[in-house]
Design an enzyme around this catalytic site. Sequence first.
Site, PDB file in Angstrom:
ATOM      1  N   THR A 236      51.278   3.034 104.828  1.00 61.70           N
ATOM      2  CA  THR A 236      51.706   1.946 103.933  1.00 61.70           C
ATOM      3  C   THR A 236      52.039   2.518 102.558  1.00 61.70           C
ATOM      4  O   THR A 236      51.275   3.306 102.004  1.00 61.70           O
ATOM      5  CB  THR A 236      50.579   0.886 103.819  1.00 61.70           C
ATOM      6  OG1 THR A 236      50.318   0.414 105.128  1.00 61.70           O
ATOM      7  CG2 THR A 236      50.976  -0.274 102.915  1.00 61.70           C
ATOM      8  N   CYS A 324      41.074  32.031  88.892  1.00 65.01           N
ATOM      9  CA  CYS A 324      39.662  32.377  88.978  1.00 65.01           C
ATOM     10  C   CYS A 324      39.239  32.332  90.438  1.00 65.01           C
ATOM     11  O   CYS A 324      38.842  31.296  90.940  1.00 65.01           O
ATOM     12  CB  CYS A 324      38.874  31.371  88.160  1.00 65.01           C
ATOM     13  SG  CYS A 324      37.319  31.984  87.599  1.00 65.01           S
TER      14      CYS A 324
END
Length: 385
Positions: A236, A324
Amino acid sequence: MNIIYLDNNATTRVAPEVIEEMLPYLENFYGNPSSMYSFAEKAALKLEEARSKAASLLGATPEEIIFTSCGSESDSTAIQAAITSDPYKKHIITTRVEHPAVKNLCEHLSKNGYRVTFVPVDGQGNLDLDYFYKNLTDDTAIVSIMWANNETGVIFPIEEIVEAVKKKGIVFHTDAVQAVGKIPIDMKKAEIDMLSLSGHKLHAPKGVGVLYVRKGTKFSPFLIGGHQEHGRRGGTENVASIAALGKAAELAAANMEEENTRVKALRDKLENGLLKAIPNAAVNGEKENRLPNTTSIGFEYVEGEAILLMMNELNICASSGSACTSGSLEPSHVLRAMGVPFTSAHGSIRFSLSVYNTDEEIDFVIKKLPPIIETLRKMSPFWKG
Ligand code: PLP
């Protein structure tokens, strides 16, 4: 709190006009656009209005627009659609500097029966076009090359590349997530088969994107489900966010001129101001052929994360050129592919502006950043300045 937001390639502020556009579809017109009654028709009509606006930003037709949940979904859908539509072709071409949305999918496919060519870039972040042309084969299922790089802003010559690709009858996709709204894009000018964009890079909210699919392109849905989006993407529709994206597309077209004049001038002022005040600093990548809002600057002998933390104390938001990963600070794959030296890649900061930035903000950063770098360098055992 007064935030100086210079991280617009990460995400953008939702424009007030965009919030206004989406609210009625959260508060009042919550009908399912597939339902038959007229209450739901309001949502269905808004969906089509947004589709036309998104199409108009790209010089496309509304039928060529599929709404998705994000840029990553659009990228994944495009690549998976091409390889499922032509299952005998087992070769993919992309670049070494794609966003993980494309890079990681291609790496995954390379472990699952596909041969992937990752086209290298030079020290300025420009594509090695000879290498690229040499690797186009009859077995190539899709070429997926980003329009502009999210870290450096370097723009690739998409219209030129696509010509060579289409001469060989190969499907061409471009991740234009960073380019749309910043530089003019016209699907009538180049025979691009598929293009991805993302709402949250354009002052719409997170969680909505577009996949443009040129009429006639072989396509199979990635999200298989209901008949939504003409059977091309089940689920939807996220009506409020799609309405937002439509409005954001309209604003992007209206703001393109300002983006390429005032915003570009602010970016240049920031870049020149910092380079003048800070020794051992340089722009990463080609300066001319670049998005008007982006600059990536490498400050030698400092850690990008340390700079970000100190800027954070002053409410200045930007990004570093490191990822990182598992506790080790690796320079980003983009800066590594360009061969940026480690001393500079580690201290690289990306500033990305938007129409909401002001001259005063840029003056503030030009004043505050040089002493931050100086302080950090004094702590560095490698700095001999
Ligand atoms: N492609 C590029 C070039 C991007 O910069 C980004 C987001 O940073 C994406 C794809 C992914 O978009 P999204 O966050 O909407 O999934």
